[in-house]
Design a protein around this motif. Structure first.
Motif, mmCIF file in Angstrom:
data_model
loop_
_atom_site.group_PDB
_atom_site.id
_atom_site.type_symbol
_atom_site.label_atom_id
_atom_site.label_comp_id
_atom_site.label_asym_id
_atom_site.label_seq_id
_atom_site.Cartn_x
_atom_site.Cartn_y
_atom_site.Cartn_z
ATOM 1 N N ILE A 86 29.161 -105.050 -50.062
ATOM 2 C CA ILE A 86 29.281 -103.785 -49.580
ATOM 3 C C ILE A 86 30.039 -103.852 -48.188
ATOM 4 O O ILE A 86 30.594 -103.254 -47.797
ATOM 5 N N ALA A 87 29.142 -104.912 -47.658
ATOM 6 C CA ALA A 87 29.641 -104.995 -46.195
ATOM 7 C C ALA A 87 31.068 -105.281 -46.087
ATOM 8 O O ALA A 87 31.779 -104.732 -45.205
ATOM 9 N N ALA A 88 31.483 -106.258 -46.850
ATOM 10 C CA ALA A 88 32.846 -106.693 -47.056
ATOM 11 C C ALA A 88 33.909 -105.580 -47.132
ATOM 12 O O ALA A 88 34.984 -105.301 -46.688
ATOM 13 N N THR A 89 33.389 -104.591 -48.243
ATOM 14 C CA THR A 89 34.236 -103.391 -48.362
ATOM 15 C C THR A 89 34.271 -102.295 -47.205
ATOM 16 O O THR A 89 35.263 -102.022 -47.052
ATOM 17 N N VAL A 90 33.222 -102.243 -46.413
ATOM 18 C CA VAL A 90 33.334 -101.493 -45.215
ATOM 19 C C VAL A 90 34.086 -102.087 -44.166
ATOM 20 O O VAL A 90 35.100 -101.426 -43.313
ATOM 21 N N LYS A 91 34.053 -103.469 -44.006
ATOM 22 C CA LYS A 91 34.986 -104.034 -43.068
ATOM 23 C C LYS A 91 36.509 -103.837 -43.460
ATOM 24 O O LYS A 91 37.471 -103.605 -42.918
ATOM 25 N N VAL A 92 36.908 -103.972 -44.735
ATOM 26 C CA VAL A 92 38.209 -103.844 -45.173
ATOM 27 C C VAL A 92 38.537 -102.227 -45.116
ATOM 28 O O VAL A 92 39.665 -101.838 -44.311
ATOM 29 N N ALA A 93 37.785 -101.377 -45.149
ATOM 30 C CA ALA A 93 38.055 -99.966 -45.034
ATOM 31 C C ALA A 93 38.439 -99.917 -43.477
ATOM 32 O O ALA A 93 39.490 -99.106 -43.347
ATOM 33 N N ARG A 94 37.762 -100.355 -42.717
ATOM 34 C CA ARG A 94 37.997 -100.141 -41.222
ATOM 35 C C ARG A 94 39.335 -100.893 -40.823
ATOM 36 O O ARG A 94 40.213 -100.120 -40.106
ATOM 37 N N GLU A 95 39.617 -102.064 -41.333
ATOM 38 C CA GLU A 95 40.757 -102.848 -41.298
ATOM 39 C C GLU A 95 42.049 -102.179 -41.764
ATOM 40 O O GLU A 95 43.059 -102.171 -41.040
ATOM 41 N N GLN A 96 41.796 -101.346 -42.829
ATOM 42 C CA GLN A 96 43.178 -100.799 -43.326
ATOM 43 C C GLN A 96 42.996 -99.220 -42.692
ATOM 44 O O GLN A 96 43.922 -98.781 -43.427
ATOM 45 N N GLY A 97 42.190 -99.007 -42.170
ATOM 46 C CA GLY A 97 42.129 -97.549 -41.433
ATOM 47 C C GLY A 97 41.948 -96.386 -42.354
ATOM 48 O O GLY A 97 42.581 -95.323 -42.582
ATOM 49 N N ILE A 98 40.996 -96.781 -43.396
ATOM 50 C CA ILE A 98 40.728 -95.872 -44.564
ATOM 51 C C ILE A 98 39.717 -95.033 -44.214
ATOM 52 O O ILE A 98 38.428 -95.501 -44.095
ATOM 53 N N GLY A 99 39.740 -93.846 -43.543
ATOM 54 C CA GLY A 99 38.692 -93.178 -42.821
ATOM 55 C C GLY A 99 37.805 -92.067 -43.551
ATOM 56 O O GLY A 99 36.965 -91.530 -42.978
ATOM 57 N N ASN A 100 38.425 -92.025 -44.928
ATOM 58 C CA ASN A 100 37.578 -91.093 -45.870
ATOM 59 C C ASN A 100 36.564 -91.886 -46.703
ATOM 60 O O ASN A 100 36.123 -91.089 -47.720
ATOM 61 N N PHE A 101 36.461 -92.949 -46.323
ATOM 62 C CA PHE A 101 35.287 -93.662 -47.081
ATOM 63 C C PHE A 101 34.076 -93.919 -46.465
ATOM 64 O O PHE A 101 34.202 -94.539 -45.168
ATOM 65 N N SER A 102 32.846 -93.935 -47.001
ATOM 66 C CA SER A 102 31.641 -94.102 -46.508
ATOM 67 C C SER A 102 30.558 -94.656 -47.285
ATOM 68 O O SER A 102 30.765 -94.682 -48.633
ATOM 69 N N VAL A 103 29.492 -95.178 -46.860
ATOM 70 C CA VAL A 103 28.489 -95.692 -47.759
ATOM 71 C C VAL A 103 27.004 -95.066 -47.566
ATOM 72 O O VAL A 103 26.728 -94.926 -46.268
ATOM 73 N N LEU A 104 26.252 -94.544 -48.644
ATOM 74 C CA LEU A 104 25.080 -94.112 -48.181
ATOM 75 C C LEU A 104 24.165 -95.346 -48.522
ATOM 76 O O LEU A 104 23.776 -95.908 -49.856
ATOM 77 N N CYS A 105 23.554 -96.063 -47.558
ATOM 78 C CA CYS A 105 22.924 -97.231 -47.671
ATOM 79 C C CYS A 105 21.548 -97.174 -47.791
ATOM 80 O O CYS A 105 20.772 -96.952 -46.949
ATOM 81 N N PHE A 106 20.937 -97.712 -48.830
ATOM 82 C CA PHE A 106 19.728 -97.848 -48.933
ATOM 83 C C PHE A 106 19.347 -99.075 -49.653
ATOM 84 O O PHE A 106 18.399 -99.422 -50.658
ATOM 85 N N HIS A 107 20.031 -100.135 -49.162
ATOM 86 C CA HIS A 107 19.630 -101.539 -49.722
ATOM 87 C C HIS A 107 18.115 -101.963 -49.053
ATOM 88 O O HIS A 107 17.815 -101.669 -48.246
ATOM 89 N N LYS A 108 17.865 -102.697 -50.027
ATOM 90 C CA LYS A 108 16.410 -103.471 -49.771
ATOM 91 C C LYS A 108 16.540 -105.050 -49.580
ATOM 92 O O LYS A 108 17.112 -105.400 -50.258
ATOM 93 N N LEU A 109 15.569 -105.560 -49.090
ATOM 94 C CA LEU A 109 15.236 -106.968 -48.699
ATOM 95 C C LEU A 109 14.071 -107.493 -49.346
ATOM 96 O O LEU A 109 12.961 -106.880 -49.241
ATOM 97 N N VAL A 110 14.386 -108.643 -50.111
ATOM 98 C CA VAL A 110 13.119 -109.035 -50.861
ATOM 99 C C VAL A 110 12.032 -109.643 -50.183
ATOM 100 O O VAL A 110 10.778 -109.299 -50.347
ATOM 101 N N PRO A 111 12.352 -110.604 -49.057
ATOM 102 C CA PRO A 111 11.049 -111.178 -48.267
ATOM 103 C C PRO A 111 10.097 -110.288 -47.958
ATOM 104 O O PRO A 111 8.746 -110.624 -47.900
ATOM 105 N N PRO A 112 10.393 -109.253 -47.184
ATOM 106 C CA PRO A 112 9.357 -108.427 -46.667
ATOM 107 C C PRO A 112 8.700 -107.732 -47.550
ATOM 108 O O PRO A 112 7.430 -107.453 -47.466
#
Length: 360
Positions: free
Chosen positions: A147-173
């Motif tokens: 998903i991070a890579a997708t966001v990077k590609v969106a910015r590199e390609q100038g796709i401004g109508n894309f966004s992510v509602l981010c609720f990712h979780k981290l296992v160790p904590p």
């Protein structure tokens, strides 16, 4: 014999089981923290073969299941806005306030599309330049790099109508929080293979150094799981406490540095809400300021709100390993895979769904 057949070898399984039961002194309470392990333990029959001395606790390893009620409410709120919502399929049937789901919102006219990759969502944004397209980001360290890579590609390609509602979780904590619960009394952790392929072994070392608990990164075949249990028994008998990588055919000790680097470039850690557990410091991911234009919370000026828990649902206790699914009064009655009350019965990786499919 095919290499992978070795990890399903019935005779080797019998040998490991016999050694576990013969050499175990006292009770062993272990918790798996991966939904794929949950399903594998049931589907393979491993759980039914373990003696009463080996207590299996199913933990918060299902990404859909640990998504908090307030986050599900945010999904539904977003579905009511003028946007195309893209999501993995499991989220479609997760109940929110008033038992509403993304599927029911779709039936009422919301533009909700199931995708198999965040890059599919980006393609939808490219094909619909006049619409805002949002990808619902849930899951653990396994899915966050893509998903991070997708966001990077969106910015590199100038796709401004894309966004992510981010609720990712981290296992160790989350593991650290669970160990701190005196009611749980976990004695060993079966660590997730998929997450570990990304982050490696080092982030789990605290289990041994801080809490004195053994942990094993394991694969998903019957021999993998039984081997890990036998390693717990051996460590106990030898007075050792270690974090061990037993899944070396997939997981390296250092993980995947490139994937971690991409994840850390786009996301930073934050406090996060977990279903049944509550707020865990540093257990979530949020989109960095440098990528604020791709953060749906900011694009749509959204905030999380307190919402009531699903009445009668005991998913929270199941996710904390405090209750077996069949002890929930709704299990198999009001709550079934065809008509789920809580997310643990929705997801194919949910403990309740696994119990229902393989035990009744």
């Amino acid at each position: 014999m095919n290499l992978f057949d070795n990890f399903k070898d019935p005779q080797l399984c019998k040998t490991l089981l016999a050694r576990i039961h013969a050499e175990l002194d006292g009770e062993l309470r272990f918790m798996e923290v991966c939904g794929t392990h949950t399903v594998s333990i049931f589907r393979s029959g491993v759980r039914s073969l373990l003696s009463d001395k080996v207590v299996h606790l199913s933990g918060p390893g299902c990404p859909v299941c640990v998504t908090h009620d307030s986050e599900v409410a945010a999904f539904l709120e977003l579905a009511g806005k003028n946007a195309i919502i893209t999501t993995f399929g499991d989220l479609m049937r997760v109940p929110g306030p008033e038992k509403k789901t993304l599927k029911s919102a779709q039936a009422e006219g919301a533009r909700v599309k199931v995708v198999y990759s965040p890059f599919d969502a980006l393609k939808i944004a490219q094909d619909n330049p006049h619409d805002k397209v949002v990808f619902l980001g849930v899951g653990f360290e396994t899915t966050a790099p893509a998903i991070a890579a997708t966001v990077k590609v969106a910015r590199e390609q100038g796709i401004g109508n894309f966004s992510v509602l981010c609720f990712h979780k981290l296992v160790p904590p989350a593991l650290d929080a669970l160990v701190g619960d005196p009611e749980l009394q976990v004695q060993a952790f079966l660590l997730p293979g998929h997450v570990s392929a990304i982050i490696g072994v080092e982030p789990y070392r605290f289990l041994a150094s801080k809490h004195g608990l053994p942990a094993v990164v394991a694969g998903f075949e019957p021999v993998d799981i039984l081997q890990a249990l036998y390693m717990f028994v051996t460590m106990r008998n030898e007075g050792k406490v270690e974090v061990v990588n037993a899944y070396t055919r997939v997981v390296s000790d250092e993980g995947n540095p490139k994937a971690v680097s991409i994840m850390n470039e786009v996301f930073s850690s934050c406090d996060a809400l977990w279903r049944g557990i509550g707020l865990i410091p540093g257990s979530g991911l949020t989109i960095r300021d440098e990528y604020a234009d791709y953060d749906a919370m900011r694009v749509f000026d959204m905030k999380l709100h307190d919402v009531p828990e699903i009445k009668g649902c005991r998913c929270g206790d199941v996710l904390k390993g405090k209750m077996s699914p069949e002890k929930c009064p709704l299990f198999g009655k009001a709550c079934t895979p065809a008509s789920p009350v809580g997310p643990c019965m929705v997801s194919t990786e949910g403990s309740c769904a696994a119990y229902y499919k393989y035990r009744i």
